[in-house]
Motif scaffolding. Structure first.
Motif, mmCIF file in Angstrom:
data_model
loop_
_atom_site.group_PDB
_atom_site.id
_atom_site.type_symbol
_atom_site.label_atom_id
_atom_site.label_comp_id
_atom_site.label_asym_id
_atom_site.label_seq_id
_atom_site.Cartn_x
_atom_site.Cartn_y
_atom_site.Cartn_z
ATOM 1 N N GLU A 564 42.980 36.536 36.785
ATOM 2 C CA GLU A 564 42.058 35.379 36.410
ATOM 3 C C GLU A 564 41.061 35.137 37.573
ATOM 4 O O GLU A 564 41.122 35.407 38.652
ATOM 5 N N ILE A 565 39.879 34.962 36.920
ATOM 6 C CA ILE A 565 38.647 35.101 37.837
ATOM 7 C C ILE A 565 37.895 33.748 37.537
ATOM 8 O O ILE A 565 37.461 33.365 36.349
ATOM 9 N N ASP A 566 37.615 32.966 38.445
ATOM 10 C CA ASP A 566 36.746 31.682 38.391
ATOM 11 C C ASP A 566 35.533 32.106 39.234
ATOM 12 O O ASP A 566 35.405 32.491 40.328
ATOM 13 N N CYS A 567 34.641 31.916 38.298
ATOM 14 C CA CYS A 567 32.964 32.354 38.977
ATOM 15 C C CYS A 567 32.163 31.635 38.309
ATOM 16 O O CYS A 567 32.157 30.898 37.169
ATOM 17 N N GLU A 604 40.964 44.908 41.408
ATOM 18 C CA GLU A 604 40.370 43.653 41.987
ATOM 19 C C GLU A 604 39.202 43.754 42.858
ATOM 20 O O GLU A 604 38.108 43.038 42.753
ATOM 21 N N ARG A 608 35.383 42.510 42.586
ATOM 22 C CA ARG A 608 34.554 41.429 43.649
ATOM 23 C C ARG A 608 33.262 42.184 43.754
ATOM 24 O O ARG A 608 32.541 41.590 44.135
ATOM 25 N N THR A 619 34.864 32.096 43.080
ATOM 26 C CA THR A 619 35.615 31.261 43.663
ATOM 27 C C THR A 619 37.272 31.874 44.026
ATOM 28 O O THR A 619 37.752 31.794 45.028
ATOM 29 N N ARG A 620 37.441 32.796 43.032
ATOM 30 C CA ARG A 620 38.941 33.297 43.099
ATOM 31 C C ARG A 620 39.086 34.472 42.231
ATOM 32 O O ARG A 620 38.528 34.321 40.889
ATOM 33 N N VAL A 621 39.875 35.305 42.522
ATOM 34 C CA VAL A 621 40.324 36.575 41.845
ATOM 35 C C VAL A 621 41.882 36.367 42.135
ATOM 36 O O VAL A 621 42.265 36.776 43.046
ATOM 37 N N GLU A 622 42.700 36.255 41.085
ATOM 38 C CA GLU A 622 44.081 36.157 41.114
ATOM 39 C C GLU A 622 44.980 37.024 40.203
ATOM 40 O O GLU A 622 44.644 36.412 39.081
#
Length: 651
Positions: A564-567, A604, A608, A619-622
């Protein structure tokens, strides 16, 4: 530059104010979303902006043209897809698309490639020679999309464009929308899928014809008072019912195995939640504050609004209790649906390809699959409405080939279009179905009272059904389907196009029926909703390709990792990472992205690095547990890689 501007726009129908003092401004090249409950005025607004319906007062300009004074000059700059499709049932799929291409004067050199693209994204290529009138509801929806997108307008209006469309096609559809925006098209879209609304640049929340708020998805989320708590438990239905009973000031929603609680006092509510749940002897796996989704905001904000006096908002179900249904109670482990090697052919085309499964009494069984996968065909065979080509099956103890008339008296069936008669009043529809089911006079009176109370329509019993909103029609249709207290209920996409409030309340009724031993067999394209089911079966090209509980499907049927990627600018970021080595696929998911990779650990850092090179704020990669939508898309695409589609034949 503004592509759309409204000033005090108003529309009345007699004494009813459908749209009231609407002030909006939409920039060129923007995707602007319009959300709101059933009957909020979304379709009326869109019809005024496209010049179809004149305003009662106020004004609007679209693409530089006044919608009231220059409707003819406006038309050549618009694309519009209404909820009514605008299709010609006697023309084939390809003939309908060519007809709209002629209307918009699409040049021959562009037409062929564009039609191939649209047929491909909608998965209608195998069905291009089928008459539109013989398509399923979802396939008609996708054909309507293709016709609306055959030319490139300045402003594209889409009224609930993806209702009844499967997740694979919805993802492809949004890719096309983003491409149109890159080409300079402004898009104005209304939707009941609030995960789709998160993909808009800005959106407006409409209620009873008035704007409650306008802004980016983040700004609209800030409208929600207090905070949102997420409860994870092994007994989510029991926990949700318990919290609703004891937390009168909180809004409680059920999301599969999670319970969302919106509260103005998160600190005090957290300790109270723990006490209520553990005090009842129920387990609490986790409890945390989370960022609200747009659906949470939608439900919470509208919960604070006064109820409407006109039939455009359903009454709450909090005080309503279903009576004990006489469903011939037996052991809850009894099988009520059994199917072995069930097949249905139309010529050489296998609509259902030898499927086998069983459903227990009182179980909520979900049927998923793309449009045309064979779900509705299977249901029609189980209901005794369509004879199978081969195989066997039993429903409520009766053979689906030899005892179809007995089956029909023991099932309830609610189709995609609710099976109601718009020209009849609410009461007349109930009377009609009471006669169909041969209810005695005393039973008819008793069951009519039950339906009117359940649907919240007692004060509107003499209202024409065609004047009701989708949510009210939905409850009325459910009531008519269970008038005769059947032990099994078939629901074919029952929540397509209804707002989150209506959908949540509808599922409260489904849970109550299930607890009384009624078996519920439901098809849906709403993936979040599928997690409400006890078990799920996924169909594709007539085959049953997966079967299990939602948790089993998420943990056992997808070997790849999901990141899940928040960008920032997720639609552009998708293009930057979807072709990376080690990334199988990338799709929009709410305001973020889901990337599928065989090796998540290796993928991952590459993701990035690619986002950093493209100057995307990350913001986040999880890594996360796959959603049902992730699993669904993965299974469908794996089958596509392995098998060619069947050739369509006339039916």
């Amino acid at each position: 530059m503004s592509a759309i501007r409204t000033t005090a726009l108003r529309r009345t129908f007699g004494a009813v104010v459908a749209v009231d003092a609407l002030d909006l401004e939409v920039a060129e090249g923007e995707i602007f979303g319009l959300v709101g409950p059933d009957g909020a005025g979304k379709s009326t607004t869109m019809r005024m902006l496209t010049g179809i319906l004149p305003p009662t007062a106020g004004g609007a300009e679209v693409a530089g043209h006044d919608v009231a004074r220059d409707a003819e000059g406006l038309k050549e700059h618009l694309g519009y897809m209404s909820q009514r499709f605008g299709l010609y049932p006697d023309l084939t799929v390809i003939e309908n698309i060519n007809f709209y291409a002629d209307i918009y004067s699409v040049p021959a050199q562009e037409r062929k490639a564009r039609i191939e693209t649209l047929l491909g994204f909608s998965n209608l290529t195998p069905f291009q020679h089928r008459q539109a009138g013989k398509l399923s509801g979802g396939m008609k929806q996708k054909l309507g999309l293709a016709c609306a997108l055959i030319h490139t307008p300045k402003v594209l209006f889409l009224d609930e464009p993806t209702n009844g469309v499967d997740p694979v096609s919805r993802r492809d559809f949004w890719r096309i929308l983003y491409q149109l925006v890159r080409d300079g098209v402004t898009i104005f879209v209304s939707t009941s899928y609030l995960d789709e609304a998160e993909r808009c640049n800005r959106l407006a929340l409409l209620h009873q014809g008035r704007l409650l708020g306008v802004g980016t998805p983040a700004e609209v989320k800030a409208m929600m008072p207090g905070a949102l708590l997420e409860v994870r438990t092994s007994a989510p239905r029991r926990v949700a019912a318990l919290l609703r009973a004891q937390l009168a000031q909180a809004t409680v929603g059920l999301f599969g195995d999670r319970v969302h609680v919106a509260t103005r006092d998160p600190n005090g509510a957290e300790s109270r939640l723990r006490a209520i749940i553990t005090g009842a002897g129920l387990d609490l796996l986790s409890l945390r504050v989370i960022e609200p989704s747009l659906e949470d905001v939608f439900v919470s904000v509208l919960a604070d609004r006064p109820a409407a006096t006109a039939p455009d908002r359903m009454t709450p179900l909090g005080s309503f209790r279903l009576p004990v249904l006489r469903t011939q109670p037996t052991s809850s482990t009894d099988l009520i649906v059994e199917v072995q090697n069930l097949e249905k052919r139309f010529g050489s085309f296998r609509a259902v390809a030898g499927i086998s499964f069983a459903v227990r009494r009182g179980e909520i069984f979900g049927f998923l699959g793309p449009n045309g996968a064979g779900k509705s065909t299977t249901i029609r065979m189980l209901c005794g409405l369509l004879a199978p080509t081969s195989g066997s099956g039993r429903v409520a103890g009766f053979d689906i080939v030899r005892e179809t008339e007995k089956i029909k008296t023991r099932i309830g069936y609610m189709s995609q279009k609710f099976s109601l008669y718009d020209e009849l009043t609410v009461e007349e529809n109930i009377d009609f179905y009471s006669g169909i089911y041969c209810l005695s006079k005393a039973k008819k009176i008793e069951r009519k009272d039950w339906v009117l109370d359940m649907a919240g329509l007692r004060d509107h019993r003499h209202t024409l059904t065609g004047e009701l909103s989708g949510g009210w029609k939905q409850r009325l249709a459910l009531g008519c389907a269970v008038l005769h207290e059947p032990p099994i209920l078939f629901l074919d996409e029952p929540t397509s196009g209804v707002d989150p409030n209506s959908r949540r309340q509808f599922w409260d009724l489904i849970y109550a029926l299930s607890e009384q031993g009624v078996t519920v067999f439901v098809t849906t394209h709403y993936m979040e909703e599928s997690e409400y089911c006890d078990r799920l079966g996924i169909m594709y090209r007539g085959e049953l390709i997966a079967l299990g509980t939602p948790r089993e499907l998420k943990t056992e049927h997808m070997p790849e990792a999901v990141l899940e990627i928040d960008c920032a600018r997720p639609n552009e970021a998708m293009a930057a990472i979807e072709h990376l080595p080690g990334v199988s696929q990338v799709a929009l998911f709410g305001r973020g992205l889901h990337a599928v990779a065989p090796d998540g650990v290796a993928a991952e850092p590459a993701i990035r690095a690619a986002l950093a090179a493209g100057r995307f704020q990350l913001t986040r990669v999880e890594r996360i547990t796959p959603t049902i939508e992730d699993v669904f898309v993965s299974l469908i695409e794996a089958r596509d890689r392995a098998n060619a589609p069947q050739t369509e034949v006339s039916q």
